[in-house]
Design an enzyme around this catalytic site. Structure first.
Site, short mmCIF file in Angstrom:
data_model
loop_
_atom_site.label_atom_id
_atom_site.label_comp_id
_atom_site.label_asym_id
_atom_site.label_seq_id
_atom_site.Cartn_x
_atom_site.Cartn_y
_atom_site.Cartn_z
N SER A 122 2.06 -4.73 -2.47
CA SER A 122 1.26 -3.73 -3.17
C SER A 122 1.65 -3.73 -4.64
CB SER A 122 1.50 -2.34 -2.56
OG SER A 122 0.75 -1.35 -3.24
N HIS A 136 -4.96 -2.91 -9.80
CA HIS A 136 -4.35 -2.67 -8.48
C HIS A 136 -4.63 -3.89 -7.62
CE1 HIS A 136 -5.48 -1.60 -4.26
NE2 HIS A 136 -4.22 -1.21 -4.24
N ASN A 138 -3.46 -5.39 -3.46
CA ASN A 138 -2.59 -5.43 -2.28
C ASN A 138 -3.21 -6.31 -1.22
OD1 ASN A 138 -3.81 -3.82 0.13
ND2 ASN A 138 -4.18 -2.48 -1.62
N ARG A 140 -2.24 -7.22 3.12
CA ARG A 140 -1.36 -6.74 4.18
C ARG A 140 -1.82 -7.27 5.54
NH1 ARG A 140 -4.74 -3.08 2.14
NH2 ARG A 140 -6.28 -2.13 3.52
N HIS A 200 -15.14 13.73 -5.59
CA HIS A 200 -15.12 14.99 -6.33
C HIS A 200 -15.39 14.82 -7.81
CE1 HIS A 200 -10.82 13.75 -6.79
NE2 HIS A 200 -10.93 14.36 -7.95
N GLY A 283 6.78 7.33 7.35
CA GLY A 283 8.16 7.53 6.94
C GLY A 283 8.74 6.50 6.00
#
Length: 300
Positions: A122, A136, A138, A140, A200, A283
């Site tokens: 990332s 940006h 990434n 995976r 938004h 986590g």
């Protein structure tokens, strides 16, 4: 003869090794850009260097559940802040993540067997000169006992837009996707336009790029090759833009525009980005997950 489980173990290792090799290539290229910036704005500053920190993920009962490397450069003369992280984590998904996986991928067995493994790279770069676009990237791989999937892409986020920069960035990605089918680039471009939209604000985060998620064609090698080409496209798509714009004069108004756009970037990453949500829910090290946030931002 190898079993399916042995084959997948080998494939996981190949994917993790590839993400690490891509990380090493990008870190070297970015530090070279810092060293070679000898004229133009901020050239009198010291060249930046990456600080590398090992990250860990703690599983149930304190068990080892993988980790990665967080590589962050702060205060460079080209890169104001850039992070290039890799991770390889595993364990069991929590209830919220199980529900999300089951809903997105149609996996009713997640509750009974919530094991997972994930690895990826990332990258987010926030630039010193406002004329150099933020970016940006990434890629995976994600595995559960119920299947495997690839994802990723890259998108350009200029605060001051240049049509020729956008055309170059998209053109390089289109060329790298061409061997995988004529219809793939338009599909992944449209997916990026949809994914990197901020409801938004009623606008896109930047000028787009390519994006895919939950890629499983049934052919692991083909999907891995596609993922590799998405990664390989990054440096030739982005580095020429840095080299062209880093010498361009900039003023306080340009910097103000950059800080306001960074606020938009932060809003998206904290509210909508799936990778941010997944990293925090499973986590992983919060500093590594949130390294995408800009060093400074502004709201009007």
């Amino acid at each position: 003869m190898t079993s399916p489980a042995q084959e997948m173990h080998s494939e996981k290792a190949r994917a993790a090794d590839w993400f690490r090799a891509l990380r090493d290539q990008i870190v070297a290229a970015f530090e070279a850009l810092e060293d070679n910036h000898s004229e133009g704005p901020f050239a009198d500053m010291a060249p930046g260097r990456f600080e590398v920190t090992e990250t860990t993920r703690e599983g149930e009962g304190g068990a080892d559940a993988g980790g990665g490397l967080m590589s962050v450069m702060r205060g460079g003369r080209v890169f104001e802040k850039v992070g290039v992280n890799i991770s390889e984590v595993y364990g069991t998904l929590g209830e919220r993540a199980q529900m999300a996986m089951a809903a997105r991928k149609g996996l009713p067995g997640m509750k009974e067997d919530p094991r997972f493994w994930a690895s990826g790279i990332s990258l987010v770069a926030h630039m010193r000169n406002p004329h150099v676009p933020a970016v940006h990237m990434n890629t995976r791989m994600f595995w559960t006992p119920h299947g495997w999937w690839f994802g990723g892409g890259s998108d350009l986020n200029p605060c001051i837009e240049y049509a020729e920069d956008t055309a170059h960035f998209h053109g390089v990605q289109e060329a790298h996707l061409a061997p995988h089918g004529d219809d793939l680039y338009p599909k992944l471009k449209a997916w990026a336009d949809e994914y990197f939209f901020i409801p938004h604000r009623g606008r896109a985060r930047g000028v787009g790029g390519i994006f895919m998620d939950d890629r499983n064609s049934g052919d692991w090698a083909a999907d891995f090759a596609l993922t590799q080409d998405i990664g390989r496209a990054f440096l030739p798509a982005y580095v020429p833009l840095i080299e062209k714009r880093r010498v361009q004069p900039c003023d306080d108004a340009d910097k103000d525009a950059q800080l306001i756009h960074r606020g938009l970037y932060a809003e998206y990453n904290l509210v909508y980005d799936r990778g941010t949500k997944f990293g925090l829910e499973t986590g992983h090290d919060a500093n590594a997950v949130l390294m995408s946030l800009p060093p400074l931002a502004k709201w009007v």
